[in-house]
Enzyme design. Structure first.
Site, PDB file in Angstrom:
ATOM      1  N   LYS A 171       0.857  -1.186   0.000  1.00 34.71           N
ATOM      2  CA  LYS A 171       0.000   0.000   0.000  1.00 34.71           C
ATOM      3  C   LYS A 171       0.891   1.234   0.000  1.00 34.71           C
ATOM      4  CE  LYS A 171      -1.578   3.226   2.260  1.00 34.71           C
ATOM      5  NZ  LYS A 171      -1.813   4.386   1.458  1.00 34.71           N
ATOM      6  N   GLU A 246       9.590   1.716  11.019  1.00 34.87           N
ATOM      7  CA  GLU A 246      10.601   2.772  10.857  1.00 34.87           C
ATOM      8  C   GLU A 246       9.841   4.091  10.923  1.00 34.87           C
ATOM      9  OE1 GLU A 246      12.269   5.555   9.861  1.00 34.87           O
ATOM     10  OE2 GLU A 246      12.897   4.893   7.863  1.00 34.87           O
ATOM     11  N   CYS A 280      13.512  10.598   6.630  1.00 37.07           N
ATOM     12  CA  CYS A 280      13.461  10.113   8.012  1.00 37.07           C
ATOM     13  C   CYS A 280      14.795  10.313   8.708  1.00 37.07           C
ATOM     14  CB  CYS A 280      13.032   8.653   8.048  1.00 37.07           C
ATOM     15  SG  CYS A 280      13.921   7.611   6.905  1.00 37.07           S
TER      16      CYS A 280
HETATM   17  P1  NAP Z   1       1.688   8.663   7.772  1.00 38.97           P
HETATM   18  O1  NAP Z   1       0.242   9.022   7.872  1.00 38.97           O
HETATM   19  O2  NAP Z   1       2.313   7.914   8.866  1.00 38.97           O
HETATM   20  O3  NAP Z   1       1.852   7.885   6.379  1.00 38.97           O
HETATM   21  C1  NAP Z   1       2.699   6.774   6.158  1.00 38.97           C
HETATM   22  C2  NAP Z   1       1.926   5.662   5.468  1.00 38.97           C
HETATM   23  O4  NAP Z   1       0.924   5.153   6.344  1.00 38.97           O
HETATM   24  C3  NAP Z   1       1.186   6.110   4.206  1.00 38.97           C
HETATM   25  O5  NAP Z   1       1.190   5.052   3.264  1.00 38.97           O
HETATM   26  C4  NAP Z   1      -0.207   6.337   4.734  1.00 38.97           C
HETATM   27  O6  NAP Z   1      -1.185   6.284   3.734  1.00 38.97           O
HETATM   28  C5  NAP Z   1      -0.353   5.193   5.720  1.00 38.97           C
HETATM   29  N1  NAP Z   1      -1.378   5.379   6.747  1.00 38.97           N
HETATM   30  C6  NAP Z   1      -1.920   6.530   7.227  1.00 38.97           C
HETATM   31  N2  NAP Z   1      -2.850   6.273   8.163  1.00 38.97           N
HETATM   32  C7  NAP Z   1      -2.923   4.927   8.295  1.00 38.97           C
HETATM   33  C8  NAP Z   1      -3.691   4.039   9.112  1.00 38.97           C
HETATM   34  N3  NAP Z   1      -4.587   4.496   9.981  1.00 38.97           N
HETATM   35  N4  NAP Z   1      -3.481   2.717   8.985  1.00 38.97           N
HETATM   36  C9  NAP Z   1      -2.580   2.238   8.114  1.00 38.97           C
HETATM   37  N5  NAP Z   1      -1.828   3.026   7.306  1.00 38.97           N
HETATM   38  C10 NAP Z   1      -1.988   4.348   7.395  1.00 38.97           C
HETATM   39  O7  NAP Z   1       2.529   9.959   7.530  1.00 38.97           O
HETATM   40  P2  NAP Z   1       2.028  11.316   6.830  1.00 38.97           P
HETATM   41  O8  NAP Z   1       0.740  11.785   7.457  1.00 38.97           O
HETATM   42  O9  NAP Z   1       2.039  11.107   5.366  1.00 38.97           O
HETATM   43  O10 NAP Z   1       3.156  12.301   7.286  1.00 38.97           O
HETATM   44  C11 NAP Z   1       3.071  12.885   8.580  1.00 38.97           C
HETATM   45  C12 NAP Z   1       4.419  12.888   9.244  1.00 38.97           C
HETATM   46  O11 NAP Z   1       4.931  11.562   9.353  1.00 38.97           O
HETATM   47  C13 NAP Z   1       5.486  13.607   8.459  1.00 38.97           C
HETATM   48  O12 NAP Z   1       5.398  14.980   8.629  1.00 38.97           O
HETATM   49  C14 NAP Z   1       6.719  12.995   9.032  1.00 38.97           C
HETATM   50  O13 NAP Z   1       7.047  13.616  10.236  1.00 38.97           O
HETATM   51  C15 NAP Z   1       6.326  11.569   9.293  1.00 38.97           C
HETATM   52  N6  NAP Z   1       6.790  10.664   8.204  1.00 38.97           N
HETATM   53  C16 NAP Z   1       7.890   9.925   8.406  1.00 38.97           C
HETATM   54  C17 NAP Z   1       8.374   9.105   7.395  1.00 38.97           C
HETATM   55  C18 NAP Z   1       9.598   8.276   7.565  1.00 38.97           C
HETATM   56  O14 NAP Z   1      10.295   7.994   6.589  1.00 38.97           O
HETATM   57  N7  NAP Z   1       9.895   7.816   8.753  1.00 38.97           N
HETATM   58  C19 NAP Z   1       7.716   9.046   6.174  1.00 38.97           C
HETATM   59  C20 NAP Z   1       6.562   9.805   5.991  1.00 38.97           C
HETATM   60  C21 NAP Z   1       6.114  10.609   7.023  1.00 38.97           C
HETATM   61  P3  NAP Z   1      -1.765   7.637   3.052  1.00 38.97           P
HETATM   62  O15 NAP Z   1      -0.643   8.612   2.976  1.00 38.97           O
HETATM   63  O16 NAP Z   1      -2.221   7.151   1.728  1.00 38.97           O
HETATM   64  O17 NAP Z   1      -2.878   8.107   3.910  1.00 38.97           O
END
Ligand code: NAP
Ligand code: MG
Length: 477
Positions: A171, A246, A280
Site C-alpha cells: 500500500k 521505521e 526520516c
Molecule cells: P503517515 O500518515 O504515517 O503515512 C505513512 C503511510 O501510512 C502512508 O502510506 C499512509 O497512507 C499510511 N497510513 C496513514 N494512516 C494509516 C492508518 N490508519 N493505517 C494504516 N496506514 C496508514 O505519515 P504522513 O501523514 O504522510 O506524514 C506525517 C508525518 O509523518 C510527516 O510529517 C513525518 O514527520 C512523518 N513521516 C515519516 C516518514 C519516515 O520515513 N519515517 C515518512 C513519511 C512521514 P496515506 O498517505 O495514503 O494516507
C-alpha cells in the site's frame, strides 16, 4: 487513470471511486488513482496467498535471485521513465529522482545476490539427535510505504521480503503511487508469477488500516509517522502479527571544535536539504561545540542563502514539499519559532519561476533553539535546521539523547577515542562518524530505537526480519 495491480492484472477498485493525483510543483491534478477499500485488500491478499502456495514456494533461492536480478536490470533500463514519473508525482528534483530509481535497482541487485546466502544452522544436541534450523518466509507480507522515498523504501522493504520467499501486498502513500504501480508491471514483464507482488492504492485510514487488520497478512513492514506506527501495532497485536517499524527521527549532527569543517559543512547541508528535508534520517538538529558555534553558523548561513527552491524539472537544490498539508505543517513550526523568539540565521529563496500554487518552502537555519522546544523535539519533515551550542562531550551526549527518537546521529571529530565514546553513548540505530549516510547504504542494516521504531531493513539483516526460524529436532538413535 491508474489501476490497482493484483495478480499481474490492472484492476479498478471495487468501490469505483478514485483520488486525484496532484503535481507538487504546481499543485494541479494530472492523474487519478484508485480509492480502494477493504475488499480490494482482501482480493490482493488472496492473490498473494495463492501465488505463494501454488508457485512461489516452489522457486528455489537461486531462481528467486535470478528473477530479482532481472527486475533490477529492467528497472535500470527504465530508470529515466521511473525518474520522470517520480518528479511529477512527488516534486523531486531530477537528480534526486534519478538517484531514487538507481537505488531501487541497486536494492534488487543486492537482494538478488543475497537470496541463496541465507543459511540455517545445525546445533549440537543430545546423543542420538540432529537439530537444524530453517529460515522460512513469513508467508504474505504487507508493506505500507510513505511518500518521501517511494522507490527506495519499496526497494528495501519489498526487495528483502521477496528475496526471503514471501509474497507481498503493498500500500503506497496516496501521494506517491505511480512509480510503484509501474515497477509492479515491470516485475510481471520479467517473469514474476501472478500474485507475488500486488499494489493496492488508497487512503491510509481505509486501505492501510484494512491491510494491517487482514488476518491473511503474516508480517507488516511500516515506514511513516510514530502515531500511525502505534495504530499499526495495535491492529497487528490483536492477531499477534509481527511488525517492523521505521518511524523517523530528530537526528543530531554533532560538531566538535576539532572537526574537519570542509567535510562537515556540505554533509550537514545535504543532510537537511536533500528531498526538501522530507527524509526520516534528515540531520535536523545541529549541535556545535561552543568555541566554533559562531564561525560555523556564519559559514552555514552563507550556504543557506545560496540555496534555491523551484519546480522539480528545474533541478535546483530543493523541489516543493509533497502537499499543502505538509507545507502548512512546516509553516506552523516556523511560526512557533517566531512566537518563541528563536532567531533565524538565514533562509534560501524560492525562485520566481515557481508557480504560486506549488508547495514550496525556503530552507531555514534557526539558532539557539531550546532543547525542549518542539522544534528541537519533533520531526518537522521539511528543510528546517535547528542549531544549538554545547560546552563539552557530556553535554553533547545528553542533548543528542534528549528526544524520543533514535534513528541516526552524525559525529564530526578528529579525535579517535572520542569517536568510539560517542558511538557507544548515543542511543541510535545508526552512527555516522565524519560522514553522513554517504553512498546510499543499501548494504547497511537500517532502523531505529526508542520512538524511531524497531526491526531492521536494508542489508543482509533485513532477510532475518522477513523470515521466521523453524527448529527441527530429529531423534535417530
Ligand atoms: P503517515 O500518515 O504515517 O503515512 C505513512 C503511510 O501510512 C502512508 O502510506 C499512509 O497512507 C499510511 N497510513 C496513514 N494512516 C494509516 C492508518 N490508519 N493505517 C494504516 N496506514 C496508514 O505519515 P504522513 O501523514 O504522510 O506524514 C506525517 C508525518 O509523518 C510527516 O510529517 C513525518 O514527520 C512523518 N513521516 C515519516 C516518514 C519516515 O520515513 N519515517 C515518512 C513519511 C512521514 P496515506 O498517505 O495514503 O494516507
Ligand atoms: Mg503526488
Amino acid at each position: 487513470m491508474q489501476l490497482n495491480y493484483i495478480a499481474n492484472a490492472s484492476i479498478p477498485s471495487s468501490s469505483g471511486r478514485t483520488i486525484a493525483v496532484l503535481d507538487p510543483s504546481d499543485g494541479q491534478p494530472f492523474e487519478h488513482i484508485q480509492r480502494s477499500n477493504a475488499s480490494d485488500i482482501d482480493s490482493a491478499v488472496r492473490a498473494a496467498r495463492q501465488g505463494l502456495d501454488t508457485v512461489w514456494h516452489k522457486f528455489s533461492a537461486v531462481e528467486r535471485g535470478r528473477l530479482l536480478m532481472r527486475l533490477s536490470q529492467k528497472i535500470t533500463e527504465h530508470a529515466q521513465e521511473l525518474s520522470q514519473i517520480e518528479q511529477r508525482d512527488c516534486g523531486k528534483p531530477t537528480r534526486q529522482a534519478n538517484a531514487d530509481a538507481l537505488a531501487l535497482a541497486r536494492y534488487f541487485e543486492f537482494y538478488s545476490g543475497a537470496c541463496d546466502k541465507l543459511h540455517g544452522e545445525t546445533i549440537p544436541y543430545l546423543d542420538g539427535y540432529s537439530v537444524l534450523t530453517w529460515r522460512e518466509p513469513h508467508g504474505v507480507t504487507g508493506h505500507i510505504i510513505p511518500w518521501n522515498y517511494p522507490m527506495q523504501i519499496f526497494g528495501r522493504s519489498v526487495g528483502g521480503a521477496l528475496a526471503a520467499g514471501n509474497t507481498c501486498v503493498v500500500k503506497p502513500a496516496e501521494d506517491a503511487c505511480l512509480s510503484l504501480i509501474r515497477v509492479a508491471q515491470l516485475a510481471a514483464e520479467v517473469g514474476f508469477p501472478a500474485g507475488v507482488l500486488n499494489i493496492v492504492t488508497g487512503y491510509g485510514h481505509e486501505v492501510g488500516d484494512a491491510l494491517a487488520r487482514h488476518p491473511g497478512i503474516d508480517h507488516i513492514s511500516f515506514t511513516g509517522s510514530p502515531s500511525v506506527g502505534t495504530l499499526i501495532q495495535q491492529a497487528a497485536a490483536l492477531r499477534h502479527c509481527p511488525v517492523t517499524l521505521e518511524l523517523g527521527g530528530k537526528s543530531p549532527q554533532i560538531v566538535f571544535a576539532d572537526a574537519d569543517l570542509d567535510a562537515a559543512v556540505p554533509a550537514i547541508l545535504n543532510g537537511i536539504v536533500q528531498n526538501a528535508g522530507q527524509t526520516c534520517s534528515a540531520g535536523s538538529r545541529l549541535l556545535v561545540e561552543q568555541s566554533i558555534y559562531e564561525p560555523l553558523l556564519a559559514r552555514l548561513g552563507a550556504e543557506f542563502e545560496n540555496l534555491r527552491v523551484g519546480p522539480a524539472d528545474m533541478d535546483l537544490d530543493l523541489g516543493p514539499l509533497i502537499r499543502q498539508s505538509q507545507q502548512q505543517r512546516v509553516w506552523d513550526f516556523l511560526s512557533d519559532a517566531q512566537v518563541a523568539g528563536i532567531p533565524m540565521v538565514a533562509q534560501g529563496r524560492v525562485v520566481d519561476e515557481a508557480p504560486q500554487s506549488g508547495f514550496y518552502q525556503a530552507p531555514t537555519l534557526l539558532r539557539d533553539v531550546p532543547f525542549d522546544h518542539r522544534l528541537a523535539q519533533e520531526e518537522v519533515f521539511g528543510p528546517v535546521l535547528c542549531a544549538m551550542p554545547f560546552k563539552d562531550e557530556d553535554q553533547a551526549v545528553t542533548l543528542a539523547n534528549s528526544t524520543e527518537f533514535g534513528l541516526v546521529a552524525g559525529v564530526w571529530t578528529r579525535d579517535g577515542a572520542r569517536q568510539f565514546r560517542m558511538a557507544r553513548r548515543i542511543r541510535s540505530g545508526q552512527i555516522f562518524i565524519n560522514n553522513y549516510g554517504a553512498g546510499g547504504g543499501v548494504e547497511l542494516p537500517f532502523g531505529g530505537v526508542k520512538s524511531s521504531g524497531y526491526g531492521r531493513e536494508k542489508g543482509f539483516e533485513a532477510l532475518l526480519g522477513f523470515t521466521t526460524l523453524k527448529t527441527v529436532a530429529i531423534r535417530h538413535g
